[in-house]
Design an enzyme around this catalytic site. Structure first.
Site, short mmCIF file in Angstrom:
data_model
loop_
_atom_site.label_atom_id
_atom_site.label_comp_id
_atom_site.label_asym_id
_atom_site.label_seq_id
_atom_site.Cartn_x
_atom_site.Cartn_y
_atom_site.Cartn_z
N LYS A 71 69.81 26.00 13.49
CA LYS A 71 68.64 26.55 12.70
C LYS A 71 69.07 26.75 11.24
CE LYS A 71 65.65 27.16 16.69
NZ LYS A 71 66.60 26.66 17.72
C1 LIG Z 1 66.40 25.59 18.63
C2 LIG Z 1 67.57 24.99 19.53
C3 LIG Z 1 67.43 24.06 20.27
C4 LIG Z 1 66.29 22.98 20.15
O1 LIG Z 1 66.01 22.51 19.01
P1 LIG Z 1 64.17 21.98 18.84
O2 LIG Z 1 64.39 21.61 17.47
O3 LIG Z 1 63.45 22.92 19.27
O4 LIG Z 1 64.26 20.77 19.76
C5 LIG Z 1 68.64 23.51 20.59
N1 LIG Z 1 69.73 24.29 20.98
C6 LIG Z 1 69.93 25.43 20.07
C7 LIG Z 1 71.09 26.37 20.21
C8 LIG Z 1 68.75 25.97 19.66
O5 LIG Z 1 68.86 27.26 18.83
#
Ligand SMILES: *Cc1c(COP(=O)(O)O)cnc(C)c1O
Length: 501
Positions: A117
């Site tokens: 993120k």
């Molecule tokens: C948020 C997250 C995901 C999922 O990603 P999306 O964009 O919501 O599909 C997968 N792995 C980790 C470690 C995350 O923080």
């Protein structure tokens, strides 16, 4: 200028707005999400040219195609600020590691919070503040976030000390891990606040939603020179920076001779809210040579069921797993895929979304499954296989992956065995294994002693795999924020933070 990028709502409202407006508004008035009217094209010549550039330059170019109300030099400036050594101490921003002849891993966890993120949340605050100036906004923006863990910390790091912004994060008091809690409560910065809420994640989320929809409170904040905005993953500003790392991964494969120009690759993505893999789909629509996007779920396999059957059904048990960021039953960004696969039919999307909220399910017609099966494949992975895969990749390749990445790794293996498709594949790695020490240690058969940041040392002793700098420093951090409120006290906490009485 070749053309102006315009954005529409997935639910049919046709007012066309610019990229900056889409970022400022977050959600369309009709409840839909903003999507580009058309996709800019990225030719192979350009991709080859980008493969000689840095990550920041690649990201500036890709985002400039979507946000053409900014100048390229503005986006270069945001990108240089976001993808630099202070946020990414390892210097490598989104490296691709070769695991075996046809398998590579795209590591998206070299940012300040060690999860993918950061890739969007490091640059989005620059885009948002510039968008606010562009749209004539003079008030200070207060970002409100309800988090079950990862997003809160990534948003805090992104907005920390960004002029013209404040950020307030609410987390469920008993619903995040000790490491996640300390990561948030020790956050530096003069414009940040972190408060725990008595209750679970849904309580915190509902509280934030109520604050957003309270008209009187909005007026009150306005008189204080402030207004609220959100940092969650349905904002266009979260998606567009993610398109860049798919392009960048391809550039790296090209540069290192792992693919020939134009040769297609597969990406396998651990999926929760469908934001990450949707960005890959957008990259494919721009012309990135992609064969299949493989959507990987954990035990909560509502998405992979949808991709294989065309039926989305959230009436099913919710499981808590070792890959918690994928524990989700409603994937908001899927709405954007429905829009594209229906041939941009806003009223069809609106009908699916209303069926989802009234009955918890919808099914798409055959006419829409064509586009889905053209690009997507899917699979899911059990808890036991997640752990086995961590152990196996460590033993076989001396490479350590976290629980989310393990889900994708296993799903890719299964996909290859089932389909016989051995196209060069990239597994998207979304978090550092050190963020999920307990499960990773268990997977490696190590006796768990102690908890929280102490486990980081045990995992390092076992594996010798480098600990990312932000996590190795964590055990020396002290909390700055201790406030805890009931859901009914959340609004007053925001008011105090923004400066009212
Ligand atoms: C948020 C997250 C995901 C999922 O990603 P999306 O964009 O919501 O599909 C997968 N792995 C980790 C470690 C995350 O923080």
């Amino acid at each position: 200028m070749a053309f102006r990028m315009r954005y529409l709502s997935t639910r049919g409202k046709t007012t066309k707005i610019t990229g900056a407006e889409a970022i400022v508004r977050g959600l369309s008035d009709d409840g839909g999400l903003f999507v580009p009217e058309s996709f800019p094209l990225l030719g192979m010549d350009k991709i080859s040219e980008l493969s000689e550039k840095t990550y920041a330059q690649r990201a500036a170019y890709v985002t400039s195609l979507f946000l053409d109300d900014f100048t390229v030099s503005q986006l270069e400036d945001f990108s240089a600020k976001a993808y630099c050594e202070s946020g990414f101490p390892n210097i490598e921003i989104a490296p691709v590691r070769k695991i075996d002849k046809r398998t590579h891993i795209l590591e998206l966890w070299h940012g300040p919070t060690c999860a993918f993120k950061d890739m969007a949340l490091q640059i989005m605050p620059h885009m948002l503040t510039a968008s606010l100036r562009k749209t004539g906004e003079k008030r200070e923006v207060c970002i409100l976030v309800a988090t079950s863990g990862d997003t809160g910390k990534a948003a805090l790091e992104g907005y920390c000390d960004v002029p013209g912004t404040k950020i307030m994060v609410f987390y469920p008091r008993d619903g995040v891990s000790k490491v996640q809690e300390l990561q948030m409560t020790s956050q530096r910065g003069d414009n940040v606040n972190v408060v725990s809420v008595e209750g679970n994640f849904d309580d915190a989320q509902t509280g934030v939603k109520e604050i957003f929809s309270d008209g009187d409170f909005r007026t009150e904040l306005d008189s204080l020179g402030s207004f609220l905005s959100s940092a969650n993953s349905i904002n266009w500003g979260r998606l567009v920076p993610q398109v860049a790392y798919y392009v960048s991964a391809y550039c790296d494969l090209l540069k290192h001779g792992e693919v020939n120009p134009g040769e297609k690759v597969n990406f396998c993505v651990p999926t929760g809210n469908f934001g990450n893999i949707l960005s890959a789909y957008y990259a494919e629509k721009m012309g990135l040579p992609v064969n299949k996007l493989i959507c990987a779920s954990n035990r909560n396999d509502v998405l992979t069921q949808f991709i294989s059957t065309g039926v989305y059904d959230r009436n099913r048990p919710f499981y808590t797993t070792v890959s918690p960021s994928m524990d989700i039953l409603i994937s908001s960004n899927l709405e954007r895929l429905l829009f594209e696969s229906s041939g941009k039919d806003g009223s069809a999307v609106k009908a699916f979304m209303s069926a989802l909220s009234s009955e918890g399910r919808y099914s798409i017609p055959d006419s829409m499954s064509g586009e889905l099966s053209r690009v997507f494949a899917s699979g899911h992975c059990s808890e036991e296989d997640t752990k086995k895969t961590i152990g196996h990749t460590f033993d076989k390749y001396n490479y350590l992956i976290d629980t989310h990445t393990a889900v994708a790794y296993k799903v890719l293996d299964d996909y290859r065995a089932k389909s016989g498709d051995d196209t060069t594949a990239v597994v998207v790695s979304t978090a550092s294994p050190y963020k999920f020490c307990e499960a990773v240690l268990e997977a490696l058969d190590v006796q768990i002693e102690g908890h929280g940041a102490m486990l980081i040392d045990s995992l390092f002793d076992k594996t010798g795999f480098a600990v990312p700098a932000p996590l190795s420093k964590l055990k020396d951090q002290v909390p700055r924020f201790y406030e805890s409120v009931a859901v009914s006290g959340m609004k007053a906490a925001v008011r105090r933070f923004v400066g009212g009485k």
